[in-house]
Write a protein that holds these residues in place. Structure first.
Motif, PDB file in Angstrom:
ATOM      1  N   TYR A  51      -0.737  -0.880   0.656  1.00  0.00           N
ATOM      2  CA  TYR A  51      -0.361  -1.953  -0.123  1.00  0.00           C
ATOM      3  C   TYR A  51       1.069  -2.582   0.407  1.00  0.00           C
ATOM      4  O   TYR A  51       1.915  -1.885   0.400  1.00  0.00           O
ATOM      5  CB  TYR A  51      -0.289  -1.235  -1.536  1.00  0.00           C
ATOM      6  CG  TYR A  51      -0.191  -2.128  -2.785  1.00  0.00           C
ATOM      7  CD1 TYR A  51      -1.386  -2.736  -3.433  1.00  0.00           C
ATOM      8  CD2 TYR A  51       0.840  -2.411  -3.745  1.00  0.00           C
ATOM      9  CE1 TYR A  51      -1.589  -3.692  -4.496  1.00  0.00           C
ATOM     10  CE2 TYR A  51       0.693  -3.209  -4.913  1.00  0.00           C
ATOM     11  CZ  TYR A  51      -0.593  -3.693  -5.219  1.00  0.00           C
ATOM     12  OH  TYR A  51      -0.621  -4.373  -6.252  1.00  0.00           O
ATOM     13  N   GLY A  55       3.727  -5.738  -3.354  1.00  0.00           N
ATOM     14  CA  GLY A  55       2.357  -6.052  -3.678  1.00  0.00           C
ATOM     15  C   GLY A  55       1.686  -7.365  -3.130  1.00  0.00           C
ATOM     16  O   GLY A  55       0.560  -7.832  -3.503  1.00  0.00           O
ATOM     17  N   ARG A  58      -2.065  -7.287  -2.350  1.00  0.00           N
ATOM     18  CA  ARG A  58      -2.863  -6.808  -3.386  1.00  0.00           C
ATOM     19  C   ARG A  58      -4.602  -6.998  -3.432  1.00  0.00           C
ATOM     20  O   ARG A  58      -5.289  -6.291  -3.611  1.00  0.00           O
ATOM     21  CB  ARG A  58      -2.313  -7.190  -4.765  1.00  0.00           C
ATOM     22  CG  ARG A  58      -3.135  -6.789  -6.068  1.00  0.00           C
ATOM     23  CD  ARG A  58      -2.511  -7.228  -7.182  1.00  0.00           C
ATOM     24  NE  ARG A  58      -1.176  -6.951  -7.317  1.00  0.00           N
ATOM     25  CZ  ARG A  58      -0.135  -7.576  -8.240  1.00  0.00           C
ATOM     26  NH1 ARG A  58      -0.514  -8.279  -9.041  1.00  0.00           N
ATOM     27  NH2 ARG A  58       1.068  -7.114  -7.995  1.00  0.00           N
ATOM     28  N   THR A  61      -6.165  -5.336  -0.087  1.00  0.00           N
ATOM     29  CA  THR A  61      -6.223  -4.236  -0.314  1.00  0.00           C
ATOM     30  C   THR A  61      -7.481  -3.973  -1.330  1.00  0.00           C
ATOM     31  O   THR A  61      -8.225  -3.058  -1.029  1.00  0.00           O
ATOM     32  CB  THR A  61      -5.077  -3.363  -1.147  1.00  0.00           C
ATOM     33  OG1 THR A  61      -3.829  -3.613  -0.341  1.00  0.00           O
ATOM     34  CG2 THR A  61      -5.277  -1.837  -1.522  1.00  0.00           C
ATOM     35  N   HIS A  62      -7.657  -4.489  -2.365  1.00  0.00           N
ATOM     36  CA  HIS A  62      -8.596  -4.277  -3.431  1.00  0.00           C
ATOM     37  C   HIS A  62      -9.953  -4.676  -2.743  1.00  0.00           C
ATOM     38  O   HIS A  62     -10.939  -3.880  -3.023  1.00  0.00           O
ATOM     39  CB  HIS A  62      -8.529  -5.116  -4.503  1.00  0.00           C
ATOM     40  CG  HIS A  62      -9.459  -5.037  -5.643  1.00  0.00           C
ATOM     41  ND1 HIS A  62     -10.841  -5.288  -5.811  1.00  0.00           N
ATOM     42  CD2 HIS A  62      -9.395  -3.996  -6.748  1.00  0.00           C
ATOM     43  CE1 HIS A  62     -11.536  -4.984  -6.817  1.00  0.00           C
ATOM     44  NE2 HIS A  62     -10.496  -4.020  -7.385  1.00  0.00           N
ATOM     45  N   LEU A  80      -1.109   1.912  -4.432  1.00  0.00           N
ATOM     46  CA  LEU A  80      -0.422   1.304  -5.517  1.00  0.00           C
ATOM     47  C   LEU A  80       0.970   1.330  -5.840  1.00  0.00           C
ATOM     48  O   LEU A  80       1.332   2.438  -5.463  1.00  0.00           O
ATOM     49  CB  LEU A  80      -1.223   1.452  -6.964  1.00  0.00           C
ATOM     50  CG  LEU A  80      -1.126   0.467  -8.061  1.00  0.00           C
ATOM     51  CD1 LEU A  80      -1.803  -0.642  -7.491  1.00  0.00           C
ATOM     52  CD2 LEU A  80      -1.730   1.294  -9.317  1.00  0.00           C
ATOM     53  N   VAL A  93      -4.783  -3.941 -12.435  1.00  0.00           N
ATOM     54  CA  VAL A  93      -5.268  -3.734 -11.178  1.00  0.00           C
ATOM     55  C   VAL A  93      -5.929  -1.936 -11.168  1.00  0.00           C
ATOM     56  O   VAL A  93      -7.118  -1.898 -10.409  1.00  0.00           O
ATOM     57  CB  VAL A  93      -4.151  -3.623 -10.113  1.00  0.00           C
ATOM     58  CG1 VAL A  93      -4.717  -2.971  -8.769  1.00  0.00           C
ATOM     59  CG2 VAL A  93      -3.877  -4.989  -9.968  1.00  0.00           C
TER      60      VAL A  93
END
Length: 302
Positions: A51, A55, A58, A61-62, A80, A93
């Motif tokens: 991450y 962030g 974000r 990464t997801h 995270l 998240v």
């Protein structure tokens, strides 16, 4: 070897986990999935996806975690952090990860966004520390939670006692594993493990390993995070700045020696910071006796 250092027997099965970072370009995407395809047959315990500072990665990464879940046999762990987000934003998240089937989070304080300076400042409406984040995760779902540990202490910690106070707080909040910052001198790990066990902290302290595929780059990483680069290790890479092939061979030998020494001391779990580069990590795992169980079940398209 110290008593704490012999907590595990060398004949126990060896397990590994791998860290990847989310790609920023199509070329990096191809490199990432090539690495995943290469390492998936080794059946790691889990793979984590980083991450960015503040962030900043974000969504990537997801997306990467979701694709690993959908297209591979691997168990992904999502990194995270606390920074630059409110509790509600972080919790959203986390719930998205839970709904997607992610059951493992690597909970970190995190670094400030680029350009914000080096000093950490908690978001006024956010989680105030990594321990606070761990506690928050546990209220949302029964996640497995890994946290960080620092054999040479965190650069911002005034002492090892302060550093261990932070680790203890994370464990008290529900952390089940600690993954160390990379190190190149195993004595740092053994001394740290002695301190941790003397505190009564008994979660696994998994050595983080980073193969030196590029000495200048890795030495720079080490300098920024307070990891000592031994002169004896640096000497082995002298004169190789323009010889990447020989660098790879030396790097494999250096890493294999380090992990073999840790295995002799009883270590059975290793976490590799792959930098999305599979060949060196694959070679080290082969040295440890970790070989492909079967062809990868996934049909991942780069």
């Amino acid at each position: 070897m110290t008593e704490a250092g012999t907590q595990r027997r060398a004949h126990a099965p060896i397990s590994v986990s791998f860290e990847f970072f989310p790609p920023k370009t199509d070329a990096m995407e191809a490199s990432l999935w090539q690495a995943i395809r290469k390492l998936e047959p080794l059946a790691p315990e889990f793979v984590s996806v980083t991450y960015g500072a503040g962030g900043s990665t974000r969504e990537r990464t997801h997306s990467t975690v979701s694709r690993i879940l959908a297209e591979t046999s691997l168990k992904p762990a999502a990194h995270l952090t606390c920074v630059a987000a409110t509790k509600d934003e972080v919790d959203a998240v986390v719930r998205d990860y839970w709904d997607a089937g992610v059951r493992h989070i690597v909970a970190l304080r995190g670094d400030p966004p680029a350009g914000a300076g080096t000093a950490y400042a908690a978001h006024p409406g956010g989680y105030q520390s990594s321990a606070d984040l761990v506690a928050g995760l546990k209220t949302i779902g029964d996640f497995e939670v890994s946290v960080s540990a620092y054999p040479e202490k965190h650069p911002e910690s005034g002492s090892f006692d302060v550093d261990l106070d932070v680790l203890q707080a994370k464990v008290d909040a529900g952390a089940t594993r600690a993954i160390t910052q990379f190190f190149f001198d195993n004595d740092h790990y053994w001394r740290y493990l002695d301190r941790v066990r003397a505190r009564g902290i008994n979660i696994p302290i998994v050595p983080g390993q980073i193969p030196i595929h590029n000495f200048k780059q890795i030495a720079g990483f080490a300098a920024r995070c307070g990891a000592t680069m031994p002169a004896s290790t640096a000497a082995r890479f002298e004169g190789l700045a323009d010889d990447p092939e020989t660098t790879q061979l030396v790097a494999a030998a250096v890493a294999a020696e380090q992990v073999r020494d840790l295995v002799k001391g009883g270590v059975t779990e290793f976490h590799f910071y792959t930098l999305n580069r599979a060949p060196l990590v694959n070679a080290i795992c082969h040295t440890l006796g970790i070989k492909p169980h079967a062809p990868a079940a996934s049909a991942v398209n780069a």
